[in-house]
Design a protein around this motif. Structure first.
Motif, PDB file in Angstrom:
ATOM      1  N   LEU A  50       0.766  -1.200   0.071  1.00 34.57           N
ATOM      2  CA  LEU A  50      -0.024  -0.075   0.016  1.00 34.57           C
ATOM      3  C   LEU A  50       0.861   1.271  -0.002  1.00 34.57           C
ATOM      4  O   LEU A  50       1.897   1.365   0.533  1.00 34.57           O
ATOM      5  CB  LEU A  50      -1.023   0.201   1.250  1.00 34.57           C
ATOM      6  CG  LEU A  50      -1.879  -0.875   1.245  1.00 34.57           C
ATOM      7  CD1 LEU A  50      -2.750  -0.953   2.699  1.00 34.57           C
ATOM      8  CD2 LEU A  50      -3.022  -0.686   0.220  1.00 34.57           C
ATOM      9  N   THR A  51       0.573   2.355  -0.600  1.00 34.14           N
ATOM     10  CA  THR A  51       0.817   3.643  -0.849  1.00 34.14           C
ATOM     11  C   THR A  51      -0.033   4.461   0.136  1.00 34.14           C
ATOM     12  O   THR A  51      -1.067   4.864  -0.477  1.00 34.14           O
ATOM     13  CB  THR A  51       1.221   4.077  -2.027  1.00 34.14           C
ATOM     14  OG1 THR A  51       2.095   3.382  -2.706  1.00 34.14           O
ATOM     15  CG2 THR A  51       1.952   5.588  -2.244  1.00 34.14           C
ATOM     16  N   ILE A  52       0.485   5.105   1.000  1.00 36.51           N
ATOM     17  CA  ILE A  52      -0.268   6.186   2.004  1.00 36.51           C
ATOM     18  C   ILE A  52       0.265   7.613   1.727  1.00 36.51           C
ATOM     19  O   ILE A  52       1.386   7.795   2.047  1.00 36.51           O
ATOM     20  CB  ILE A  52      -0.167   5.524   3.649  1.00 36.51           C
ATOM     21  CG1 ILE A  52      -0.236   4.146   3.863  1.00 36.51           C
ATOM     22  CG2 ILE A  52      -1.164   6.563   4.274  1.00 36.51           C
ATOM     23  CD1 ILE A  52      -1.523   3.770   3.370  1.00 36.51           C
ATOM     24  N   PRO A  53      -0.666   8.350   1.288  1.00 36.74           N
ATOM     25  CA  PRO A  53      -0.462   9.714   0.665  1.00 36.74           C
ATOM     26  C   PRO A  53       0.168  10.416   2.196  1.00 36.74           C
ATOM     27  O   PRO A  53      -0.506  10.541   3.197  1.00 36.74           O
ATOM     28  CB  PRO A  53      -1.608  10.345   0.352  1.00 36.74           C
ATOM     29  CG  PRO A  53      -2.423   9.154  -0.129  1.00 36.74           C
ATOM     30  CD  PRO A  53      -2.090   8.023   0.593  1.00 36.74           C
ATOM     31  N   GLY A  54       1.317  11.094   1.998  1.00 38.38           N
ATOM     32  CA  GLY A  54       1.876  11.736   3.398  1.00 38.38           C
ATOM     33  C   GLY A  54       2.617  10.982   4.173  1.00 38.38           C
ATOM     34  O   GLY A  54       3.497  11.734   4.876  1.00 38.38           O
TER      35      GLY A  54
ATOM     36  N   LYS B 233      -5.924   5.619  10.204  1.00 41.96           N
ATOM     37  CA  LYS B 233      -7.148   5.871   9.710  1.00 41.96           C
ATOM     38  C   LYS B 233      -6.964   6.040   7.971  1.00 41.96           C
ATOM     39  O   LYS B 233      -7.773   5.423   7.234  1.00 41.96           O
ATOM     40  CB  LYS B 233      -7.726   7.359  10.052  1.00 41.96           C
ATOM     41  CG  LYS B 233      -8.449   7.060  11.466  1.00 41.96           C
ATOM     42  CD  LYS B 233      -9.161   8.371  11.930  1.00 41.96           C
ATOM     43  CE  LYS B 233      -9.678   8.085  13.027  1.00 41.96           C
ATOM     44  NZ  LYS B 233     -10.693   9.534  13.544  1.00 41.96           N
ATOM     45  N   LYS B 234      -5.782   6.450   7.666  1.00 37.93           N
ATOM     46  CA  LYS B 234      -5.414   6.602   6.144  1.00 37.93           C
ATOM     47  C   LYS B 234      -5.194   5.268   5.707  1.00 37.93           C
ATOM     48  O   LYS B 234      -5.666   5.216   4.400  1.00 37.93           O
ATOM     49  CB  LYS B 234      -4.365   7.502   6.048  1.00 37.93           C
ATOM     50  CG  LYS B 234      -4.680   9.092   6.297  1.00 37.93           C
ATOM     51  CD  LYS B 234      -3.554   9.965   5.638  1.00 37.93           C
ATOM     52  CE  LYS B 234      -3.887  11.269   5.856  1.00 37.93           C
ATOM     53  NZ  LYS B 234      -2.814  12.241   5.249  1.00 37.93           N
TER      54      LYS B 234
ATOM     55  N   THR C 237       4.783   6.749  13.970  1.00 37.29           N
ATOM     56  CA  THR C 237       3.759   7.583  12.935  1.00 37.29           C
ATOM     57  C   THR C 237       2.499   6.534  12.735  1.00 37.29           C
ATOM     58  O   THR C 237       1.454   6.913  11.983  1.00 37.29           O
ATOM     59  CB  THR C 237       4.370   7.902  11.588  1.00 37.29           C
ATOM     60  OG1 THR C 237       4.854   6.529  11.141  1.00 37.29           O
ATOM     61  CG2 THR C 237       5.597   8.720  11.644  1.00 37.29           C
ATOM     62  N   ILE C 238       2.437   5.109  13.455  1.00 31.87           N
ATOM     63  CA  ILE C 238       1.331   4.255  12.919  1.00 31.87           C
ATOM     64  C   ILE C 238      -0.060   4.992  13.500  1.00 31.87           C
ATOM     65  O   ILE C 238      -1.064   4.847  12.856  1.00 31.87           O
ATOM     66  CB  ILE C 238       1.752   3.128  13.530  1.00 31.87           C
ATOM     67  CG1 ILE C 238       0.621   2.202  13.276  1.00 31.87           C
ATOM     68  CG2 ILE C 238       1.988   3.202  14.940  1.00 31.87           C
ATOM     69  CD1 ILE C 238       0.298   1.818  11.607  1.00 31.87           C
TER      70      ILE C 238
END
Length: 357
Positions: A27-31, A45-46, A39-40
């Motif tokens: 997965l690629t998470i924006p930001g 939520k993202k 940071t988890i």
């Protein structure tokens, strides 16, 4: 794919597993270039939102298929009631059990996951997941102490810190659970309102349909009444037309009688008339030997060559169906065929023929 079920699985999944899922490149998470323990919490939520999107759904299911393959084998033939009992008693981990079923290769296994999710409810599953996590943490501590060969003087302090950390984690999980329960109840209320609105709309539409049916029935009844009235007007019009034609016939007969002595001296012309003008005076007109042929007798008359010896063939198109008109035009020469579209034209032609003599 049951989106609500997968959202629940991802929201309650161990942070280490969730980080591994993202950091492996699935997965690629924006930001977030990389997810870390720091940071988890912010990214969770993202991660959940991205994981259930159309582009990532199949990749997510395939990854869990691989991860839970061993666990799924143990659940494949198990009754739902047994799985439910084992979950409640803490013998199965709720999150990975639901993931194993939801990622099943066959539709039946995925359907079992959905049924189990609705039967237990997200609230209970969340409670069981929290209880299982707490029990697992306790077992890990016990195993750790059993494996220690040297007594650590600071063990109590570390256990105290771990307990405090566990309590903080439990508090966080409790807060998440409360938020989930709140969202669930809100969604339940919204769905109930939507169902109520839909039922009211359905009742309104049914009433509208019933009213329209009633109006259509009235219109059909009115149409029948108007049709009957129109038929009656048409009948009276036909009667008047027939009476007018009879009067015309009488007038024609009178004219014929007045000039009978003149016509008797003229040469008689032989005529084959196709179609009945329904006027006795036509056949009685002096100077013409008229043989009346009904359209239904036309084919027989042609076969018997009854048109060969006549001077002219008169075709009453207003008394002869189109199919017979075509038959006549194909079989009778044009120079011997005369067509009439109405009775007046026939009378004029006969008068003209007599005067030409």
């Amino acid at each position: 794919m049951n989106v609500n079920l997968w959202k629940w699985i991802l929201e309650h999944m161990d942070d280490r597993r969730l980080m591994a899922l993202v950091n492996r490149g699935d997965l690629t998470i924006p930001g977030f270039r990389r997810i870390t323990p720091k940071t988890i919490g912010k990214a969770k939520k993202k991660i959940v939102a991205e994981a259930v999107k159309g582009a990532n759904r199949e990749k997510l299911i395939e990854r869990f298929r691989q991860v839970t393959a061993k666990d799924r084998d143990g659940l494949r033939g198990e009754e739902l009631s047994i799985i439910k009992k084992r979950l409640e008693e803490g013998h199965l981990e709720p999150v990975m059990t639901m993931a194993a079923l939801a990622a099943g290769e066959d539709a039946e296994t995925r359907e079992r996951a959905q049924r189990l999710f609705h039967e237990i409810t997200p609230l209970k599953l969340s409670q069981w997941a929290r209880r299982f996590a707490e029990a697992s943490a306790s077992r890990e501590q016990v195993q750790k102490h059993k494996g220690e060969k040297v007594v650590d003087p600071n063990a109590f302090q570390r256990l105290q810190k771990m307990w405090e950390k566990s309590e903080a984690k439990n508090l966080e999980l409790k807060q998440r659970l409360e938020e989930t329960e709140k969202d669930y109840l809100q969604l339940k209320r919204e769905n109930a309102e939507k169902v109520k609105a839909l039922k009211q709309e359905m009742i309104r539409l049914e009433q509208t349909v019933g009213r329209l049916h009633h109006e259509v029935a009235k219109l059909l009844e009115e149409n029948e009444r108007l049709k009957a009235a129109n038929d009656e007007r048409m009948r009276r019009t036909a009667d008047k037309k027939e009476e007018w034609e009879r009067q015309q016939e009488v007038a024609a007969a009178k004219d014929a009688l007045e000039s009978a002595d003149i016509r008797s001296q003229r040469t008689v012309r032989r005529i084959a008339m196709i179609g009945n003008p329904k006027n006795p005076s036509i056949e009685q007109t002096a100077g013409f030997d008229i043989e009346m042929i009904e359209p239904a007798e036309l084919e027989k008359a042609l076969a018997e060559k009854r048109f060969d010896d006549v001077d002219e063939v008169w075709l009453l198109t207003y008394r002869t169906p189109l199919v017979y008109q075509r038959m006549v035009k194909r079989r009778v020469k044009v120079d011997r065929l005369v067509s009439f579209n109405h009775f007046i034209a026939l009378k004029k032609h006969m008068k003209k023929g007599l005067s030409d003599e």
